[in-house]
Structures are given as structure tokens and as C-alpha cells.
Design an enzyme around this catalytic site. Structure first.
Site, PDB file in Angstrom:
ATOM      1  N   LEU A  25       1.011  -1.269  -0.282  1.00 30.54           N
ATOM      2  CA  LEU A  25       0.059   0.029   0.006  1.00 30.54           C
ATOM      3  C   LEU A  25       0.906   1.285  -0.385  1.00 30.54           C
ATOM      4  O   LEU A  25       0.387   1.765  -0.801  1.00 30.54           O
ATOM      5  CB  LEU A  25      -1.000   0.155   1.014  1.00 30.54           C
ATOM      6  CG  LEU A  25      -2.327  -0.838   1.054  1.00 30.54           C
ATOM      7  CD1 LEU A  25      -2.706  -0.837   2.746  1.00 30.54           C
ATOM      8  CD2 LEU A  25      -2.957  -1.033  -0.293  1.00 30.54           C
ATOM      9  N   LEU A 148      16.010  -6.409  -4.505  1.00 34.82           N
ATOM     10  CA  LEU A 148      17.166  -4.343  -4.029  1.00 34.82           C
ATOM     11  C   LEU A 148      18.001  -5.279  -2.831  1.00 34.82           C
ATOM     12  O   LEU A 148      18.339  -5.965  -2.203  1.00 34.82           O
ATOM     13  CB  LEU A 148      16.450  -3.679  -3.450  1.00 34.82           C
ATOM     14  CG  LEU A 148      17.397  -2.438  -2.779  1.00 34.82           C
ATOM     15  CD1 LEU A 148      18.128  -1.589  -3.962  1.00 34.82           C
ATOM     16  CD2 LEU A 148      17.099  -1.783  -1.538  1.00 34.82           C
ATOM     17  N   TYR A 227     -13.542  -9.910  18.029  1.00 35.05           N
ATOM     18  CA  TYR A 227     -11.600 -10.442  19.101  1.00 35.05           C
ATOM     19  C   TYR A 227     -12.201 -11.306  19.708  1.00 35.05           C
ATOM     20  O   TYR A 227     -13.235 -11.157  20.877  1.00 35.05           O
ATOM     21  CB  TYR A 227     -11.444  -8.458  19.075  1.00 35.05           C
ATOM     22  CG  TYR A 227     -10.768  -8.000  18.221  1.00 35.05           C
ATOM     23  CD1 TYR A 227      -9.143  -7.472  17.581  1.00 35.05           C
ATOM     24  CD2 TYR A 227     -11.640  -6.898  17.457  1.00 35.05           C
ATOM     25  CE1 TYR A 227      -9.069  -7.190  16.947  1.00 35.05           C
ATOM     26  CE2 TYR A 227     -11.493  -6.024  16.614  1.00 35.05           C
ATOM     27  CZ  TYR A 227      -9.977  -5.900  16.902  1.00 35.05           C
ATOM     28  OH  TYR A 227      -9.584  -4.802  15.300  1.00 35.05           O
ATOM     29  N   ASP A 314       4.854   0.223   6.694  1.00 33.22           N
ATOM     30  CA  ASP A 314       5.349  -0.977   8.024  1.00 33.22           C
ATOM     31  C   ASP A 314       7.167  -0.823   8.155  1.00 33.22           C
ATOM     32  O   ASP A 314       7.867  -0.674   8.825  1.00 33.22           O
ATOM     33  CB  ASP A 314       4.919  -1.787   7.924  1.00 33.22           C
ATOM     34  CG  ASP A 314       3.579  -2.386   7.793  1.00 33.22           C
ATOM     35  OD1 ASP A 314       2.820  -1.104   8.447  1.00 33.22           O
ATOM     36  OD2 ASP A 314       3.152  -3.524   7.876  1.00 33.22           O
TER      37      ASP A 314
END
Length: 545
Positions: A25, A148, A227, A314
Site C-alpha cells: 500500500l 533490492l 476479537y 511498515d
């Protein structure tokens, strides 16, 4: 353009303005918004495709506004759940059990007084291809199975070594900037010596994907997220949720390596047993499709910028998934980075503007990661359903619309309190805050002030004299300035709200950044010198000229 082939005839050293590492994202959003601002990029991703496993879901209205600028909001909305239907998020012992607490019953919020768009409920698997397609249409090249393999940085740019994972072929790419959007396992952050802090590793999980007939429990629900807090469940806690495919679900349960437990310990039979406990039906027919190990962590980069290398998503801020803001934050990283890098590369801003990305996004990343952490304690800790307080108890409207960038690329007012998050109900479009949504009319059609932002800096004013002032400044500094005169024949203010909501009166003006934050405002009459000074300060331009 998405490129999965291995026949890539490239110069010995390929030149690109921006190399983006990671096609999640954050990386794809960065490439898309760079392309929207006229800067091409190369995106490399070591995996074979975009995400194929259930990950993040849901788009905050601020993200949908960003997608609206890029023209993909309708596609994202169509790819997600129908927000007009019931969608519950609860804390409970199982899907079939009586909830301990209901967190959300519906995402069909009426936000028309705050935003021109609502929530989206698309999955990461659905959104990433949409981002890739639009980025490609604007000149980005997305190359999968490409890794990379090291880079060097100098004052003029970055030299990167890439490996084609199918052929083993190597090539060198030279870029003005490298964006490390390579996820929570990032190698980019460490390679430039950026450390990390936070609560660290929090818990370990077995993620299962399965098929089952949950027709009765799911009847009448477009989506459900539970949850789980249940002493019968492995680790005492877990989470259940749906996917884009009917009959396909996910359930995660915890394990503790410090107690000698390992992911490899859990057999297919063990996973099916945990699924049945989490559903609340010990006789349920279950087909286990996949299982994987993951870690919940709270790990924040000490800086988002190191010279010509920038972190996003992240790679910059690992946070627990509780609250659904990791993916949203990643997209908004790309939205902010897109216009800033583009203006720097085009010479419309000084290199110092990049420091504001670090200041603004890192402050927000710290705040939202703590919010997610507090949610984790409440939602996925045995007994946590009874807990409240902290950032998890903040008004959701403030979470959606109240974040500020007052310590970044803005000209704050002398009496500003420099709060990072403000209350939406008392917000007044001051510098560093969100430019408020006000309904206007153009050619008989309703349009939001928010629809005027995204492609360039915008000056909103009631006095047409600001057109001439902006023209002088634009010519002087080489910075495009789009002037929108509110209240005239072209842009009608039917409720006469603009001047008061923006705090500029009848003579003043508001300078709004491409990301929709107010950079500067004045109640004074059109003044080219004052405007030029503000633009220089915001864009880190030399005072000479």
C-alpha cells in the site's frame, strides 16, 4: 505499467527519478501520487504479485478523499463491502457467543457535514491492483520478482543493485531518491543506520485461512470481525474475520515462544480445533486452506529520512492491526510523500521540504501506533474488554479528521497550541489543520472545498484581488498557485459559510497544500509580499529572488 516478464533490455545504469522498494500500500500509493504530480518511478517487489492473503481492510474518509483526487475512489468503493449493510466489530468468546462488547454495528456513517466522501471497506488484496494500475497509467513501472540487493547514497542520489529473482540477472539503477516501503521486515531502514524504538515484539500468532459454511451465523451481515477472548482458545485470545470470497474466512490464535511453543507445533488438526473453538461450534466442518506465522509488534523508526532515502509504511511504523490504521497510514504516507518529492525534483521546492515529511508523518505514526497498541490491550488481551481509556477512547471523528501537521511545512499562528490532534467540532482551518469541507456550487453542481485540493497549492479567497497577487508570486518563485475565488459567479457559497469556517473574513485568504492541510492564512487584504514569504517558508525556498 505492471511488468512480470524477465526480458528487460535496460541500459547499463538505468536512470529514474524515484526508486520505490516494495509494492504494498505504501509503495504503490507513493508511485501513484508521484505520477499524478508528473514524476515517474520504478517500483520493485520481491514477491510475484500484489497481496494475495487477507491483510488490512477499510479506508478512512481521509484516505478515500486522497483516492478521490487520484480518481480511484469509486473503484475502491466497488471493490469493498457495502457499507449500507450491517458490519459488526465485537469483542466476544466466539462468533456464535454473546459479545462482551460491541465496538461497531455499521460503517454507514453520515459524514456529509465533515467530508464529501464516506468510508471504504475494500481489502488490501483488492486495493493494491487498483493502485498499481493507476500508477502505471501515470508512468510508473512496477516490476515483480525483483529484489533490492544493496545501495549506496551520495549527495546527488542513490545507486541501487537489483536482482531478477527468476533469472538471477543483475542491474544497476540510479535514482534521485529511494523510498523504502519494504514492509515490517525492512532492510532499507537498517542499511541507512536508522534505529527503531517502541514496545517491541508483542505477541506471536498462527494465522489460518479456511472454508466453512457459516450461513446462519453470518446471515444478515455483510462483514463481521470478532476479537476473541476465550480461555479455551490457544493463548486465550484470537481474532475472526471474513474475506473477499464468500465462505472463506480467517482466524488467528496466539502462541508464546517464551513458553516453548513454536509455530511448527500446530498441526492441521490443531488449527481446525482452534477454528471450531473460535466459531463456537465444535462439530463444524472446516477445510483448512493455509496457515502462516506472524508477529504483532510496535516498532517505530527513529527517523523517516536519511539523506536521499525515505521510509514509508511498515518500514517506518510497525503497529498492531487492532483498529485498522496501519494500511490507512501507509496510504497517507504516500499521499504526503508524492507531492513533496515531486515539487523537490521539479525544482519548485527546496530539499529541506523533505524534512517536513519526517516531522509530520513520524509524529502521526507515533500517535496512531500508540492508539493501535491501546486497542490491542483492550481487544485482544484476556479481560481487556472491560478496559477503557487512553488513545483508544478518543472520539473517532478526531481520529478520522483531527490530525495536524503544525510543526511541519506550515506557517503556524503565534497563539497556536501545537496540538497534534484537535477536536473536529471546534476546528477552524487554522494553519497546520485540515482545510474544512464546505459545500459550494459550480455550474449548478454541488462541489466540496475538499474537491479543489490535491494537484497543487490552492489559494481560497473571497476577494478576486488574490488572483493578481498569486500570479505575481507564482511568476517570481516558479511555484504553481491555483486561486479559487469563493462567492463569485463561478464558485457559489450558498450557505455563506466559507469566510467564517476558514477564518479569513471577506478580504483574506487561505493557502492550502496539495494534501489538504492549511499552510498559511491571513485576514488581511491581498498582499504579494506576505504570500511570497509564506510560500518560501512552507517550501523551504531561498529568500533570494
Amino acid at each position: 505499467m505492471i511488468d512480470s516478464s524477465t526480458d528487460r533490455s535496460q541500459p547499463l545504469v538505468e536512470q529514474v527519478p524515484v526508486l520505490v522498494v516494495g509494492a504494498g500500500l505504501a509503495g504503490l500509493s507513493t508511485a501513484m501520487f508521484l505520477g499524478m504530480h508528473g514524476i515517474t518511478s520504478l517500483v520493485v517487489e520481491r514477491h510475484a504479485t500484489t497481496a494475495t492473503h487477507p491483510k488490512a481492510r477499510g479506508q478512512m474518509p481521509t484516505v478515500m478523499e486522497a483516492f478521490r483526487v487520484a480518481g480511484i475512489d469509486d473503484a475502491v468503493r466497488r471493490a469493498g463491502y457495502d457499507t449500507s449493510l450491517p458490519m459488526e466489530i465485537v469483542i466476544g468468546p466466539s462468533l456464535l457467543g454473546t459479545p462482551y462488547k460491541t465496538l461497531v454495528e455499521s460503517f454507514d456513517f453520515d459524514l456529509t457535514s465533515i467530508s464529501p466522501t464516506g468510508m471504504g471497506m475494500a481489502s488490501q488484496e483488492a486495493v493494491e491492483p487498483i493502485l498499481a494500475d493507476r500508477a502505471g497509467a501515470w508512468g510508473a513501472r512496477v516490476q515483480f520478482r525483483t529484489e533490492l540487493d544493496g545501495f549506496t547514497v551520495d549527495d546527488e542520489g542513490v545507486t541501487a543493485e537489483l536482482i531478477d529473482l527468476q533469472t538471477g540477472g543483475r542491474r544497476t539503477v540510479r535514482a534521485d531518491y529511494l523510498v523504502g516501503a519494504d514492509g515490517w521486515r525492512t532492510t532499507t531502514r537498517g542499511a541507512v543506520g536508522i534505529g527503531a524504538h517502541g514496545h517491541g515484539a508483542l505477541s506471536h500468532w498462527v494465522n489460518t485461512i479456511f472454508r466453512a459454511d457459516l450461513g446462519a451465523p453470518m446471515e444478515g451481515r455483510e462483514f463481521a470481525l470478532v476479537y476473541l477472548q476465550n480461555p479455551e482458545l490457544q493463548g486465550g485470545t484470537g481474532v475472526f474475520g471474513g474475506t473477499d470470497e464468500p465462505g472463506r474466512y480467517v482466524l488467528s490464535f496466539a502462541f508464546d515462544p517464551e513458553q516453548g511453543e513454536q509455530f511448527s507445533d500446530f498441526t492441521e488438526a490443531d488449527c481446525i480445533e482452534q477454528i471450531r473453538i473460535g466459531i463456537g461450534d465444535l462439530d463444524l466442518e472446516v477445510e483448512l486452506l493455509d496457515r502462516a506465522e506472524t508477529e504483532f509488534a510496535h516498532r517505530l523508526a527513529d527517523s523517516y529520512v536519511a539523506g536521499r532515502v525515505v521510509l514509508a509504511g511498515d518500514a517506518a511504523h510497525v503497529m498492531p492491526p487492532t483498529g485498522g490504521q496501519g494500511g490507512n497510514t501507509a496510504v497517507l504516507d504516500g499521499f504526503d510523500l508524492g507531492w513533496k518529492l515531486a515539487m523537490i525534483i521539479k525544482g519548485e521546492a527546496g530539499p529541506g521540504l523533505l524534512a517536513s515529511y519526517d516531522v509530520e508523518r513520524r509524529a502521526f505514526g507515533e500517535w496512531i501506533a500508540e492508539y493501535q497498541y491501546q486497542n490491542l490491550l483492550q481487544r485482544m488481551t484476556p479481560g481487556g474488554a472491560e478496559k477503557d481509556g487512553g488513545e483508544a477512547g478518543r472520539d473517532p471523528l478526531d481520529l478520522m479528521f483531527g490530525s495536524r501537521v503544525v510543526d511541519g511545512a506550515v506557517c503556524p499562528e503565534p497563539d497556536d497550541d501545537h496540538e497534534l490532534v484537535e477536536h473536529v467540532v471546534t476546528a477552524d482551518s487554522r494553519p497546520g489543520s485540515r482545510a474544512q469541507h464546505v459545500w459550494l456550487q459550480r455550474d449548478g453542481e454541488q462541489i466540496s472545498t475538499r474537491d479543489l485540493f490535491g494537484r497543487s497549492f490552492v489559494i481560497l479567497a473571497a476577494d478576486p484581488a488574490w488572483r493578481q497577487a498569486a500570479g505575481q508570486v507564482s511568476d517570481q518563485l516558479g511555484v504553481p498557485l491555483d486561486v479559487q475565488v469563493v462567492g463569485g459567479d463561478d464558485l457559489v457559497d450558498p450557505a455563506a459559510q466559507f469566510a467564517a469556517r476558514y477564518g479569513v473574513g471577506e478580504d483574506g485568504a487561505s493557502l492550502v497544500r496539495p494534501d489538504g492541510f492549511v499552510a498559511w492564512r491571513t485576514e488581511g487584504a491581498a498582499d504579494p509580499a506576505a504570500l511570497a514569504d509564506a510560500v518560501r517558508r512552507v517550501l523551504s525556498l531561498s529568500t533570494v529572488g
